[in-house]
Design an enzyme around this catalytic site. Structure first.
Site, PDB file in Angstrom:
ATOM      1  N   GLY A   1       0.818  -1.213   0.000  1.00 31.48           N
ATOM      2  CA  GLY A   1       0.000   0.000   0.000  1.00 31.48           C
ATOM      3  C   GLY A   1       0.852   1.262   0.000  1.00 31.48           C
TER       4      GLY A   1
ATOM      5  N   PRO B   1       7.555   7.109  -5.600  1.00 33.71           N
ATOM      6  CA  PRO B   1       7.585   7.931  -6.813  1.00 33.71           C
ATOM      7  C   PRO B   1       8.073   7.115  -8.014  1.00 33.71           C
ATOM      8  CG  PRO B   1       8.537   9.133  -4.958  1.00 33.71           C
ATOM      9  CD  PRO B   1       8.319   7.714  -4.494  1.00 33.71           C
ATOM     10  N   ALA B   2       7.389   7.261  -9.139  1.00 36.81           N
ATOM     11  CA  ALA B   2       7.648   6.416 -10.309  1.00 36.81           C
ATOM     12  C   ALA B   2       8.867   6.856 -11.112  1.00 36.81           C
ATOM     13  CB  ALA B   2       6.416   6.383 -11.205  1.00 36.81           C
TER      14      ALA B   2
ATOM     15  N   HIS C   1      21.814  -6.603  -3.609  1.00 30.95           N
ATOM     16  CA  HIS C   1      22.280  -5.983  -4.858  1.00 30.95           C
ATOM     17  C   HIS C   1      22.443  -7.001  -5.996  1.00 30.95           C
ATOM     18  CE1 HIS C   1      24.691  -2.170  -6.111  1.00 30.95           C
ATOM     19  NE2 HIS C   1      24.137  -2.722  -7.169  1.00 30.95           N
TER      20      HIS C   1
ATOM     21  N   GLY D   1      13.128   7.915  -9.984  1.00 26.81           N
ATOM     22  CA  GLY D   1      14.090   8.232  -8.925  1.00 26.81           C
ATOM     23  C   GLY D   1      15.384   8.704  -9.551  1.00 26.81           C
ATOM     24  N   LEU D   2      16.262   9.229  -8.718  1.00 26.53           N
ATOM     25  CA  LEU D   2      17.577   9.639  -9.200  1.00 26.53           C
ATOM     26  C   LEU D   2      18.585   8.529  -8.911  1.00 26.53           C
ATOM     27  CD1 LEU D   2      19.091  12.275 -10.331  1.00 26.53           C
ATOM     28  CD2 LEU D   2      19.972  12.472  -7.988  1.00 26.53           C
ATOM     29  N   GLY D   3      19.291   8.057  -9.937  1.00 31.63           N
ATOM     30  CA  GLY D   3      20.383   7.102  -9.744  1.00 31.63           C
ATOM     31  C   GLY D   3      21.566   7.823  -9.123  1.00 31.63           C
TER      32      GLY D   3
ATOM     33  N   ASP E   1      18.055   6.366  -5.455  1.00 29.38           N
ATOM     34  CA  ASP E   1      18.529   4.975  -5.522  1.00 29.38           C
ATOM     35  C   ASP E   1      20.004   4.940  -5.127  1.00 29.38           C
ATOM     36  OD1 ASP E   1      18.100   2.103  -6.588  1.00 29.38           O
ATOM     37  OD2 ASP E   1      19.974   2.756  -7.527  1.00 29.38           O
TER      38      ASP E   1
ATOM     39  N   LYS F   1      21.373  -0.767  -0.875  1.00 28.14           N
ATOM     40  CA  LYS F   1      21.569  -2.164  -1.296  1.00 28.14           C
ATOM     41  C   LYS F   1      22.702  -2.815  -0.504  1.00 28.14           C
ATOM     42  CE  LYS F   1      20.459  -0.547  -5.969  1.00 28.14           C
ATOM     43  NZ  LYS F   1      21.206   0.712  -6.186  1.00 28.14           N
TER      44      LYS F   1
HETATM   45  N1  LIG Z   1      20.960  -2.621  -9.247  1.00 26.44           N
HETATM   46  C1  LIG Z   1      22.026  -2.585 -10.025  1.00 26.44           C
HETATM   47  O1  LIG Z   1      22.792  -3.556 -10.123  1.00 26.44           O
HETATM   48  C2  LIG Z   1      22.322  -1.335 -10.817  1.00 26.44           C
HETATM   49  C3  LIG Z   1      23.185  -1.413 -11.911  1.00 26.44           C
HETATM   50  C4  LIG Z   1      23.425  -0.255 -12.640  1.00 26.44           C
HETATM   51  C5  LIG Z   1      22.824   0.944 -12.279  1.00 26.44           C
HETATM   52  N2  LIG Z   1      21.995   1.006 -11.181  1.00 26.44           N
HETATM   53  C6  LIG Z   1      21.329   2.275 -10.782  1.00 26.44           C
HETATM   54  O2  LIG Z   1      20.725   2.847 -11.934  1.00 26.44           O
HETATM   55  C7  LIG Z   1      21.165   4.190 -12.072  1.00 26.44           C
HETATM   56  C8  LIG Z   1      21.122   4.644 -13.515  1.00 26.44           C
HETATM   57  O3  LIG Z   1      21.876   3.811 -14.363  1.00 26.44           O
HETATM   58  P1  LIG Z   1      23.218   4.279 -15.088  1.00 26.44           P
HETATM   59  O4  LIG Z   1      23.875   5.309 -14.239  1.00 26.44           O
HETATM   60  O5  LIG Z   1      23.955   3.052 -15.449  1.00 26.44           O
HETATM   61  O6  LIG Z   1      22.774   4.886 -16.473  1.00 26.44           O
HETATM   62  P2  LIG Z   1      21.585   5.758 -17.119  1.00 26.44           P
HETATM   63  O7  LIG Z   1      20.769   6.412 -16.098  1.00 26.44           O
HETATM   64  O8  LIG Z   1      20.957   4.911 -18.159  1.00 26.44           O
HETATM   65  O9  LIG Z   1      22.448   6.825 -17.914  1.00 26.44           O
HETATM   66  C9  LIG Z   1      23.105   7.869 -17.258  1.00 26.44           C
HETATM   67  C10 LIG Z   1      23.790   8.756 -18.304  1.00 26.44           C
HETATM   68  O10 LIG Z   1      22.794   9.403 -19.099  1.00 26.44           O
HETATM   69  C11 LIG Z   1      23.069  10.793 -19.182  1.00 26.44           C
HETATM   70  N3  LIG Z   1      21.778  11.511 -19.092  1.00 26.44           N
HETATM   71  C12 LIG Z   1      20.853  11.418 -18.102  1.00 26.44           C
HETATM   72  N4  LIG Z   1      19.799  12.219 -18.363  1.00 26.44           N
HETATM   73  C13 LIG Z   1      20.077  12.843 -19.535  1.00 26.44           C
HETATM   74  C14 LIG Z   1      19.381  13.793 -20.311  1.00 26.44           C
HETATM   75  N5  LIG Z   1      18.172  14.247 -19.967  1.00 26.44           N
HETATM   76  N6  LIG Z   1      19.970  14.239 -21.452  1.00 26.44           N
HETATM   77  C15 LIG Z   1      21.189  13.771 -21.836  1.00 26.44           C
HETATM   78  N7  LIG Z   1      21.902  12.860 -21.133  1.00 26.44           N
HETATM   79  C16 LIG Z   1      21.344  12.402 -19.993  1.00 26.44           C
HETATM   80  C17 LIG Z   1      23.916  11.102 -17.976  1.00 26.44           C
HETATM   81  O11 LIG Z   1      24.825  12.124 -18.306  1.00 26.44           O
HETATM   82  P3  LIG Z   1      24.911  13.516 -17.469  1.00 26.44           P
HETATM   83  O12 LIG Z   1      25.327  13.171 -16.076  1.00 26.44           O
HETATM   84  O13 LIG Z   1      25.925  14.238 -18.258  1.00 26.44           O
HETATM   85  O14 LIG Z   1      23.540  14.103 -17.523  1.00 26.44           O
HETATM   86  C18 LIG Z   1      24.648   9.817 -17.703  1.00 26.44           C
HETATM   87  O15 LIG Z   1      25.869   9.788 -18.410  1.00 26.44           O
HETATM   88  C19 LIG Z   1      22.561   4.160 -11.432  1.00 26.44           C
HETATM   89  O16 LIG Z   1      23.042   5.459 -11.147  1.00 26.44           O
HETATM   90  C20 LIG Z   1      22.282   3.321 -10.217  1.00 26.44           C
HETATM   91  O17 LIG Z   1      21.647   4.089  -9.207  1.00 26.44           O
HETATM   92  C21 LIG Z   1      21.724  -0.127 -10.465  1.00 26.44           C
END
Ligand SMILES: NC(=O)c1ccc[n+]([C@@H]2O[C@H](COP(=O)([O-])OP(=O)(O)OC[C@H]3O[C@@H](n4cnc5c(N)ncnc54)[C@H](OP(=O)(O)O)[C@@H]3O)[C@@H](O)[C@H]2O)c1
Length: 348
Positions: free
Chosen positions: A29, A33-34, A132, A36-38, A66, A99
């Site tokens: 329940g 938020p749909a 994780h 989040g910030l990575g 996240d 995680k």
């Molecule tokens: N559970 C797991 O095992 C796992 C694995 C991988 C990731 N994650 C989580 O997922 C999050 C996101 O994944 P990710 O960091 O791999 O990659 P992502 O969010 O797919 O891509 C991030 C990249 O996209 C660029 N970007 C973001 N918004 C943009 C926009 N509006 N216009 C242009 N470029 C944009 C960013 O550059 P700028 O910074 O230059 O904007 C950054 O280089 C991670 O930070 C982490 O929290 C979890």
């Protein structure tokens, strides 16, 4: 003059009222938020820059963050969260995930690992605590994809459930509101669902237009588990060591680019819009205000048309980017062995 970090909190004039951001209602329940910030900076972005992005993202209307112990920046993020709460955002308005890292699966290590994350994040509870990876195999930050933990193990269900039981106790103690999994497969989740006292509320999984994982996506939703999508933009800036020649680039896909042109946005925003509209919760990473704001605006703005949603459904390349090679447990294994591609858990 009032310091920006201590001024009372108000949404930036160009930001989004968090009440307008779509919410996922979890099986409990609770509302998440749909979008989040990575916060994974890899070896490219410093903890201080990420903490600044967390502050800035809260100012433009993000409430979901996240995090993970292994990202090495929870203490910095904790200072940022303390600032935003001191300036008037109540704790209950935030959704904070962390995680458990792979070298903390031993039952005796779980509570201390969570307590460390809570201390670093300066919180007295987490909204969501994830395992994780399903493999208890450590690897140091920044290692090459061919390095291996000398004590690496396969997925051993009894071991995973012993870890899970400790997460359940954290829920009992009120330190964690929800527990969840990450990087799981259907056969592993089937066993967890069979044996868990507290079911996973969320499964965090790689999801972007070129990697849509339709079977796992449907499986988790059918089982009341919310899919959170990582690397929603296709992680375009991931380190060279995490790239292979066959990887495709979502933000260069002609379908995505065409929709971006129609909307006058960066293709990244189209990936975010598709994700929210499809029903997963994307957690895009960015430290650039214009970009994380554009992503949030994308989540609340004009929806994609049905034809556009269908066109994106048609560009899946089954292109997994986070392959997890470092978690292979014996010599000569392929990364595919980690992902149970034939529908059964890869034997030890
Ligand atoms: N559970 C797991 O095992 C796992 C694995 C991988 C990731 N994650 C989580 O997922 C999050 C996101 O994944 P990710 O960091 O791999 O990659 P992502 O969010 O797919 O891509 C991030 C990249 O996209 C660029 N970007 C973001 N918004 C943009 C926009 N509006 N216009 C242009 N470029 C944009 C960013 O550059 P700028 O910074 O230059 O904007 C950054 O280089 C991670 O930070 C982490 O929290 C979890």
């Amino acid at each position: 003059m009032t310091d920006r970090a201590t001024a009372p909190f108000s949404i930036a004039t160009d930001g989004i009222d968090p009440a307008l951001v779509p919410q996922r209602v979890l099986a409990s329940g609770a509302r998440m938020p749909a979008i989040g910030l990575g916060t994974f900076g890899s070896d490219r972005v410093t903890p201080a820059e990420i903490a600044a992005a967390v502050r800035g993202a809260a100012e433009v209307g993000y409430r979901h963050f996240d995090c993970a112990a292994v990202y090495g920046n929870e203490a910095d993020i904790g200072r940022a969260l303390a600032d935003v709460m001191a300036r008037g955002i109540p704790r209950e308005a935030l959704w904070v995930t962390s995680k458990l890292w792979n070298d903390r699966h031993a039952p005796a290590d779980v509570a201390p690992a969570l307590e460390r994350s809570l201390r670093d994040l300066r919180l007295d509870y987490l909204d969501l605590y994830l395992v994780h990876w399903p493999f208890p195999n450590h690897h140091a930050a920044g290692v090459t994809v061919d390095s291996r933990d000398a004590h690496a193990k396969p997925y051993i269900h009894e071991g995973f459930m012993a870890t899970w039981a400790e997460l359940e106790k954290l829920v009992d103690r009120g330190l964690v509101r929800h527990v969840g999994t990450s990087n799981m497969t259907i056969p592993k989740l089937e066993l967890v669902l069979r044996d868990a006292r507290i079911r996973p509320a969320v499964n965090e999984m790689e999801l972007h237009p070129h990697f849509q994982q339709p079977e796992l996506f449907d499986f988790v939703r059918t089982n009341g588990i919310e899919p959170v999508g990582f690397s929603p933009i296709g992680s375009p800036a991931r380190p060279e060591r995490d790239r292979t020649p066959d990887d495709s680039v979502d933000v260069e896909d002609p379908v995505i680019v065409r929709i971006a042109q129609r909307l006058g946005v960066h293709p990244a925003v189209v990936c975010v819009k598709w994700a929210v509209q499809r029903g997963q919760t994307p957690i895009p990473f960015s430290t650039k205000r214009a970009n994380y704001l554009a992503n949030l605006l994308g989540a609340v703005g004009e929806p994609l048309t049905e034809a556009e949603m269908e066109a994106i459904a048609g560009i899946d390349q089954n292109c997994r980017l986070v392959k997890g090679q470092v978690f292979a447990w014996k010599a000569g294994q392929r990364w595919e062995d980690l992902w149970d591609l034939d529908g059964t858990i890869t034997p030890p």
